[in-house]
Each structure stands twice: as C-alpha cells, then as structure tokens.
Design a protein around this motif. Structure first.
Motif, PDB file in Angstrom:
ATOM      1  N   VAL A  83       0.839  -1.209   0.000  1.00 60.38           N
ATOM      2  CA  VAL A  83       0.000   0.000   0.000  1.00 60.38           C
ATOM      3  C   VAL A  83       0.872   1.256   0.000  1.00 60.38           C
ATOM      4  O   VAL A  83       0.613   2.207  -0.761  1.00 60.38           O
ATOM      5  CB  VAL A  83      -0.965   0.002   1.208  1.00 60.38           C
ATOM      6  N   GLU A  84       1.905   1.259   0.822  1.00 63.03           N
ATOM      7  CA  GLU A  84       2.767   2.453   0.901  1.00 63.03           C
ATOM      8  C   GLU A  84       3.388   2.773  -0.463  1.00 63.03           C
ATOM      9  O   GLU A  84       3.338   3.925  -0.923  1.00 63.03           O
ATOM     10  CB  GLU A  84       3.858   2.226   1.948  1.00 63.03           C
ATOM     11  N   ILE A  85       3.938   1.752  -1.114  1.00 61.03           N
ATOM     12  CA  ILE A  85       4.579   1.970  -2.429  1.00 61.03           C
ATOM     13  C   ILE A  85       3.532   2.402  -3.460  1.00 61.03           C
ATOM     14  O   ILE A  85       3.755   3.338  -4.235  1.00 61.03           O
ATOM     15  CB  ILE A  85       5.306   0.689  -2.895  1.00 61.03           C
ATOM     16  N   SER A  86       2.395   1.748  -3.442  1.00 63.00           N
ATOM     17  CA  SER A  86       1.362   2.059  -4.426  1.00 63.00           C
ATOM     18  C   SER A  86       0.820   3.468  -4.267  1.00 63.00           C
ATOM     19  O   SER A  86       0.483   4.114  -5.264  1.00 63.00           O
ATOM     20  CB  SER A  86       0.222   1.048  -4.323  1.00 63.00           C
ATOM     21  N   LEU A  87       0.711   3.923  -3.038  1.00 63.11           N
ATOM     22  CA  LEU A  87       0.246   5.304  -2.822  1.00 63.11           C
ATOM     23  C   LEU A  87       1.182   6.294  -3.519  1.00 63.11           C
ATOM     24  O   LEU A  87       0.727   7.267  -4.132  1.00 63.11           O
ATOM     25  CB  LEU A  87       0.183   5.618  -1.323  1.00 63.11           C
ATOM     26  N   ILE A  88       2.485   6.045  -3.431  1.00 63.26           N
ATOM     27  CA  ILE A  88       3.472   6.930  -4.069  1.00 63.26           C
ATOM     28  C   ILE A  88       3.307   6.893  -5.587  1.00 63.26           C
ATOM     29  O   ILE A  88       3.221   7.933  -6.252  1.00 63.26           O
ATOM     30  CB  ILE A  88       4.915   6.510  -3.678  1.00 63.26           C
ATOM     31  N   PHE A  89       3.228   5.676  -6.137  1.00 62.62           N
ATOM     32  CA  PHE A  89       3.125   5.548  -7.593  1.00 62.62           C
ATOM     33  C   PHE A  89       1.789   6.076  -8.109  1.00 62.62           C
ATOM     34  O   PHE A  89       1.733   6.709  -9.161  1.00 62.62           O
ATOM     35  CB  PHE A  89       3.318   4.093  -8.022  1.00 62.62           C
ATOM     36  N   PHE A  90       0.727   5.799  -7.385  1.00 57.44           N
ATOM     37  CA  PHE A  90      -0.592   6.238  -7.850  1.00 57.44           C
ATOM     38  C   PHE A  90      -0.698   7.765  -7.799  1.00 57.44           C
ATOM     39  O   PHE A  90      -1.278   8.379  -8.694  1.00 57.44           O
ATOM     40  CB  PHE A  90      -1.692   5.581  -7.007  1.00 57.44           C
ATOM     41  N   LEU A  91      -0.113   8.355  -6.763  1.00 59.20           N
ATOM     42  CA  LEU A  91      -0.096   9.826  -6.682  1.00 59.20           C
ATOM     43  C   LEU A  91       0.718  10.400  -7.843  1.00 59.20           C
ATOM     44  O   LEU A  91       0.321  11.397  -8.458  1.00 59.20           O
ATOM     45  CB  LEU A  91       0.491  10.276  -5.333  1.00 59.20           C
ATOM     46  N   THR A  92       1.841   9.744  -8.157  1.00 57.85           N
ATOM     47  CA  THR A  92       2.656  10.178  -9.299  1.00 57.85           C
ATOM     48  C   THR A  92       1.821  10.119 -10.583  1.00 57.85           C
ATOM     49  O   THR A  92       1.857  11.063 -11.388  1.00 57.85           O
ATOM     50  CB  THR A  92       3.910   9.281  -9.444  1.00 57.85           C
ATOM     51  N   ALA A  93       1.069   9.041 -10.750  1.00 54.69           N
ATOM     52  CA  ALA A  93       0.232   8.893 -11.949  1.00 54.69           C
ATOM     53  C   ALA A  93      -0.820   9.997 -12.027  1.00 54.69           C
ATOM     54  O   ALA A  93      -1.071  10.554 -13.100  1.00 54.69           O
ATOM     55  CB  ALA A  93      -0.439   7.524 -11.938  1.00 54.69           C
TER      56      ALA A  93
END
Lengths: 235, 54
Positions: A83-93
């Motif tokens: 979840v932590e990693i995905s939050l970063i990538f999804f925010l980047t997207a």
C-alpha cells in the motif's frame, strides 16, 4: 546486522537499468505525437505508474486474504509495504495525468469518471495508513488492515472500467479498435514497444521496492520486539 | 509536412512530468534508506542493551 540478499542486489541493478532503458526509449526512440507534441511522452510513465499503483493495491488485498487465513505477521508487513509503495506511484500517476491534461484539455483537473475514481482510490488507501496509526494493538491493527485492504480493492476495477462504461474525456488506450476511438490515439510500433517496456520496467521496479520495504517492515518488527524485551527485562 | 509545422510546443509540460517522476521516486528511495539506517541504529542499540542486561 541483517544481510542484503544477493538476489535483491541483482534486482536493484536490473530495475535501475530497465528504468533507464525505458527513459531512453521514451526520449530517443518513441516518435513525437503530432497532435499533442512532446507532452505525450508523459503518457508512458503515467500509465506505468498507475499500473504499478493498482498492482500494489491488489497485492495488499491478496496479502490481506493470506493474513486472515494464516495470521502471520509476514502478510501484514507485505500488505502494508504494498500500500505504501502504491500510494506513491498512484499519486505520481495522478500528478502526471494532471500535467498531461493541461495542454490536452486546457485544465489541470476535471471531475470526470477516471480522475474522480482515481482520486477516491488514493484517498481510500491514504485512510488505510491513518487506520494503521489509529490502532495500537498489533494483532487488531493487522486484522483491520487486512479487511480494509480487501474491501478497498473493490475500487480498483471500478477505476479501470470507469472510462469504458461511462461518458468521459479520458482516452482509452488499452483495448480494442472500438475503445481506441474514445479519445485515444493510435500507437505505432515504436510507441507500443516503449509503452510495454515501460510497463515491464516499472513492474520489476515495484517488485524491487516491495522487497526492500518488506525487509524494512521486518526490521521494524524486530526492533519493536527488542524494545519490549529490553524494557520488560529492565523493569 | 504541414502537420509537422503545427506540432504544439508542450516541452515544458513534459519536463515538469519527468521532474515529478524523479522527485517522487528518489524521494521515496531516500525515505527507505533513511528509515533503514535509523532502524539499524536502534537495532544495534537495543542489542547492546540486551547483552549488557544479560
């Protein structure tokens, strides 16, 4: 001292090289799209980061299921890491999409289905972090997080299909010729190669980061146990 | 040929996009490194304390 596995070092190098190669393809191989100009090159990493974001949320849901079935700390750590990693990538997207939207739609943001559902997904998983911070008991925290991640994952397919079934200005890139007509653009072979290579590069990068973050979570758990042992023995 | 002349100049948006990717990615990697170092320091401190107690 916790030793770094050799395979993880190999994965570090591989993911770094793949991301650099993907950037090379984006800037030096993929042609400039004639309607949008150079900003279209944001598309390759925009989709790749969104894909990795969604992948991590799905990993968290699967880890949640495994946690509820086996009740081992390993699955809780994995879910939290994903979840932590995905939050970063999804925010980047989301930010990349906004930057792309400005010249394409003449606005940074519009409340259309894809953007709205993406923002909801980001908020749902940001709340996951708040939930974890709000529960002190590790067992309860892990159980609540697992259940939350499983239910939260329902939002992922909704985001994916939102541009296929609802009226939207967001282009449909992955799909049939029919979906390509919905505001999409035709990708020629160099664009397709760059696109799929970027997806692969970010997937490998995600696995690499996930492994690092799981190791960090395990170390955190070790330190917590040592802290409790030290203070309970000292009392 | 004519379409080539009218390709919009959107290079600033592309640069902004990739700056975001670099900042977010390296920011996260940096946070992982910092947290790892801090936890390793704590781990060693507690290990030493535990050995002293024994």
């Amino acid at each position: 001292m916790i030793k770094k596995p050799r395979l993880l070092s190999v994965l570090d190098v591989l993911s770094g090289m793949m991301i650099l190669a993907a950037a090379g393809l984006v800037f030096f191989y993929a042609p400039v799209e004639q309607m949008m100009g150079l900003v279209q090159k944001v598309f390759y990493f925009h989709v790749a980061t969104a894909w990795v974001g969604m992948l991590g949320f799905i990993v968290a849901a699967v880890a949640g299921i495994f946690y509820l079935a086996k009740r081992t700390e390993q699955w809780d750590i994995t879910g939290f890491a994903a979840v932590e990693i995905s939050l970063i990538f999804f925010l980047t997207a989301i930010i990349l999409g906004s930057i792309w939207a400005k010249p394409a739609w003449n606005t940074w943001w519009t409340w259309e289905p894809r953007l709205t559902t993406a923002a909801i997904v980001e908020l749902i998983y940001a709340a996951y972090l708040l939930l974890r911070q709000g529960v002190d008991d590790p067992e309860r925290r892990a159980r609540f997080s697992a259940i939350y991640a499983i239910f939260g994952s329902i939002s992922i397919p909704l985001t994916f299909v939102s541009i296929r079934f609802l009226r939207t200005i967001h282009p449909v890139v992955i799909g049939t010729a029919e979906t390509a007509g919905k505001g999409g653009f035709n990708m020629d072979s160099p664009m397709k190669l760059t696109f799929f290579f970027s997806l692969a590069a970010f997937t490998v990068f995600f696995v690499d980061l996930l492994w690092h973050r799981i190791r960090l979570g395990k170390l955190q758990a070790e330190v917590e146990k040592l802290r409790i042992d030290t203070y309970s023995n000292g009392m | 040929m004519l379409s080539r002349l009218f390709v919009p100049d959107t290079i600033n948006y592309m640069i902004a996009g990739y700056v975001v990717v670099v900042v977010m990615t390296f920011g996260y990697i940096g946070s992982l490194i910092l947290r790892w170092r801090r936890l390793q320091g704590e781990y060693q401190r507690f290990e030493t304390l535990r050995k002293d107690q024994d």
